[in-house]
Motif scaffolding. Structure first.
Motif, PDB file in Angstrom:
ATOM      1  N   LEU A 458       0.852  -1.182   0.000  1.00 26.87           N
ATOM      2  CA  LEU A 458       0.000   0.000   0.000  1.00 26.87           C
ATOM      3  C   LEU A 458       0.892   1.236   0.000  1.00 26.87           C
ATOM      4  N   ILE A 459       0.832   2.024  -1.059  1.00 24.69           N
ATOM      5  CA  ILE A 459       1.739   3.177  -1.172  1.00 24.69           C
ATOM      6  C   ILE A 459       1.023   4.512  -0.977  1.00 24.69           C
ATOM      7  N   GLU A 460      -0.312   4.513  -1.043  1.00 31.37           N
ATOM      8  CA  GLU A 460      -1.037   5.767  -0.844  1.00 31.37           C
ATOM      9  C   GLU A 460      -2.515   5.465  -0.651  1.00 31.37           C
ATOM     10  N   THR A 461      -3.199   6.330   0.082  1.00 31.48           N
ATOM     11  CA  THR A 461      -4.651   6.234   0.221  1.00 31.48           C
ATOM     12  C   THR A 461      -5.263   7.572  -0.164  1.00 31.48           C
ATOM     13  N   THR A 462      -6.481   7.517  -0.670  1.00 33.93           N
ATOM     14  CA  THR A 462      -7.190   8.737  -1.044  1.00 33.93           C
ATOM     15  C   THR A 462      -8.667   8.570  -0.752  1.00 33.93           C
ATOM     16  N   LYS A 463      -9.369   9.662  -0.660  1.00 34.19           N
ATOM     17  CA  LYS A 463     -10.799   9.637  -0.344  1.00 34.19           C
ATOM     18  C   LYS A 463     -11.607  10.255  -1.479  1.00 34.19           C
ATOM     19  N   THR A 464     -12.841   9.776  -1.639  1.00 30.81           N
ATOM     20  CA  THR A 464     -13.748  10.343  -2.630  1.00 30.81           C
ATOM     21  C   THR A 464     -15.184  10.068  -2.176  1.00 30.81           C
ATOM     22  N   ASN A 465     -16.139  10.623  -2.900  1.00 28.58           N
ATOM     23  CA  ASN A 465     -17.562  10.432  -2.585  1.00 28.58           C
ATOM     24  C   ASN A 465     -18.215   9.564  -3.644  1.00 28.58           C
ATOM     25  N   PHE A 466     -19.159   8.730  -3.190  1.00 30.37           N
ATOM     26  CA  PHE A 466     -19.913   7.851  -4.098  1.00 30.37           C
ATOM     27  C   PHE A 466     -21.372   8.298  -4.075  1.00 30.37           C
ATOM     28  N   LEU A 467     -21.930   8.563  -5.246  1.00 29.81           N
ATOM     29  CA  LEU A 467     -23.303   9.070  -5.365  1.00 29.81           C
ATOM     30  C   LEU A 467     -24.259   7.907  -5.584  1.00 29.81           C
ATOM     31  N   GLY A 468     -25.351   7.871  -4.782  1.00 27.66           N
ATOM     32  CA  GLY A 468     -26.346   6.809  -4.903  1.00 27.66           C
ATOM     33  C   GLY A 468     -27.755   7.385  -4.912  1.00 27.66           C
ATOM     34  N   PRO A 469     -28.748   6.524  -5.078  1.00 22.89           N
ATOM     35  CA  PRO A 469     -30.143   7.007  -5.099  1.00 22.89           C
ATOM     36  C   PRO A 469     -30.542   7.592  -3.753  1.00 22.89           C
ATOM     37  N   ARG A 470     -31.332   8.667  -3.779  1.00 20.61           N
ATOM     38  CA  ARG A 470     -31.755   9.323  -2.549  1.00 20.61           C
ATOM     39  C   ARG A 470     -32.697   8.421  -1.739  1.00 20.61           C
ATOM     40  N   SER A 471     -33.368   7.533  -2.385  1.00 19.01           N
ATOM     41  CA  SER A 471     -34.361   6.686  -1.703  1.00 19.01           C
ATOM     42  C   SER A 471     -33.703   5.709  -0.760  1.00 19.01           C
ATOM     43  N   PHE A 472     -32.397   5.505  -0.827  1.00 16.57           N
ATOM     44  CA  PHE A 472     -31.726   4.546   0.048  1.00 16.57           C
ATOM     45  C   PHE A 472     -31.061   5.215   1.256  1.00 16.57           C
ATOM     46  N   ASN A 473     -31.505   6.417   1.595  1.00 17.29           N
ATOM     47  CA  ASN A 473     -30.989   7.096   2.780  1.00 17.29           C
ATOM     48  C   ASN A 473     -31.346   6.301   4.025  1.00 17.29           C
TER      49      ASN A 473
END
Length: 473
Positions: A458-473
């Motif tokens: 493991l040489i690096e980690t990064t973060k991001t956002n995943f977009l999903g349907p609003r109905s699964f809140n």
């Protein structure tokens, strides 16, 4: 202050301009003495470092590199990419504060002992000039001499050597800008195949030749802002190259030396008005007029004055390193609150810079959602499309780069090969899809943590956002 009858009139003019406003060329006397010997040692040591820096490599990185066009910088072997620009800026700010602190405490000592302009002019080009044209008197006579065979021979010899040294210096500075490897490549391929770099080399050569053969001390007096800056930074506590006007003037002022009289009983100052401190000054000032922006603290006047004092049997140190309060009030040097403040700021900056360098990653990865793209349904899975960029700052190639999700169960599918290579000191970028079962999502926006692996490491980690349907809140 001096007791000259001219008062402050000297501040209305500079020593390199005559009454008609024309350039007055200086012919400073060749310096000699204790400080000059120390300066030569320091100067040639710094010249050695300056010449060697672009050709020394640390972990495969050039020790010092300032490649503005490709936005690549190396400082002491640490590579700085555009992503590290904030560290580079902090390093520059730290260096400026360091110079300011030295100015507050020791005056313009940087200019006289460390500045490349002073070192090249005084320790290279002027020494060539003394060798060919002679000392001050011989240079003045040669300048007034008609263009006969002797003058033409000396001028051609001097100008040719000046051009050769300017060309060599230009090669060194070009190595700082484009890198020493590119410079060697230009030498191998020739100027035709490397026309861009060769033109830059000729421009550098012309600039250096102009500066050291003609413009000279005008760089320090006119072009360099540091002389004006010292006027803001200096105070009565700062140590400078200073004339002891209390001892030099005494009750009746300076006067020519007369070995038949006792100056102590006549009230005459120790300054015998020999003008040698003026003749040896590379910027043409009279140090007896007090602190002036043209003074580079080169100490030539100290050596010359000490020589004269010894010859007439008076104590040395009439011109010396001292503060104004030390001369006028006999106060010893002490570290003032302002000096302590600058030191504290410098210490904080060095601490922050060291921490950032220590925590800085050799690999940077960015995974960002493709702008304007919504999620897609793929059976029970939700898919998002991303772009990625991996920056390899090391001199080693990564041959088995791939991504893995660290916080959620899902799959990452790069467009193209799942495992790819990132070249040394290079960038790889592309597109990938991330698919996650819709029932595993936290809601319409799930935070993901992605690991970048080289094989099993493991040489690096990064973060991001995943977009999903609003109905699964």
């Amino acid at each position: 202050m001096s007791t000259n009858t001219g008062g402050e009139a000297f501040r209305d003019t500079i020593g390199t301009i005559d009454d008609e406003g024309k350039r007055k060329f200086l012919f400073p006397k060749k310096p000699s003495g204790k400080f000059y010997k120390y300066r030569k040692i320091v100067s040639y040591f710094l010249l050695l470092i300056l010449v060697a820096n672009p050709f020394v490599k640390v972990n495969g990185n050039q020790l010092m590199l300032f490649n503005v066009l490709e936005r690549r910088f190396n400082i002491f072997g640490f590579p700085f990419w555009p992503q590290d620009f904030y560290i580079f800026v902090l390093a520059m700010i730290t260096m400026v504060v360091f110079v300011i602190l030295f100015t507050v405490v020791f005056g313009r000592i940087f200019c006289g002992w460390i500045c490349p302009q002073t070192i090249f002019l005084e320790m290279v080009f002027r020494r060539i000039e003394y060798w060919i044209d002679g000392d001050r008197g011989a240079q003045i006579r040669l300048a007034k001499q008609e263009w006969n065979a002797e003058k033409i021979r000396k001028r051609l010899l001097k100008w040719t050597i000046f051009f050769i040294f300017s060309f060599l210096i230009a090669n060194i500075f070009l190595a700082y800008v484009i890198g020493s490897d590119a410079l060697w490549l230009m030498m191998e391929d020739g100027p035709v195949n490397q026309s861009g770099n060769f033109i830059a080399l000729l421009i550098f050569t012309g600039v250096f030749y102009f500066v050291f053969a003609w413009f000279r001390e005008q760089v320090c007096i006119i072009a360099c802002p540091y002389g004006r800056l010292q006027g803001v930074l200096l105070d009565n506590k700062s140590i400078n190259v200073a004339y002891d006007f209390v001892r030099g003037e005494k009750e009746t002022g300076r006067a020519k030396f007369n070995k038949k009289e006792d100056r102590a009983t006549t009230g005459k100052g120790d300054c015998i008005d020999c003008m040698q401190c003026v003749h040896v000054c590379p910027t043409g000032i009279d140090i007896r007029n007090g602190t002036q922006l043209e003074c580079t603290n080169c100490t030539a006047c100290i050596d010359e004055c000490d020589t004269i004092m010894r010859s007439v049997g008076l104590p040395v140190g009439l011109i010396r390193y001292a503060s104004e309060d030390e001369i006028e009030k006999k106060e010893k040097f002490r570290f003032t609150a302002r000096m302590k403040g600058y030191t504290a700021v410098l210490g904080i900056l060095i601490g922050i810079l060291s921490g950032l360098l220590f925590l800085r990653n050799d690999v940077e990865a960015e995974v960002l959602r493709l702008p304007g793209q919504l999620f897609q349904h793929k059976g029970k899975n939700i898919s998002n499309v991303y772009t990625y960029k991996i920056v390899n700052k090391t001199v080693h190639e990564f041959k088995d780069i791939h991504f893995e999700l660290l916080t959620s169960k899902g799959t990452i599918k790069p467009v193209g090969k799942a495992h790819f290579t990132v070249p040394k000191q290079g960038i790889s970028q592309g597109t990938l899809f991330i698919e996650i079962n819709q029932y595993l999502l936290d809601g319409d926006k799930t935070k993901l943590r992605i690991g970048v692996y080289d094989g099993k490491n493991l040489i690096e980690t990064t973060k991001t956002n995943f977009l999903g349907p609003r109905s699964f809140n």
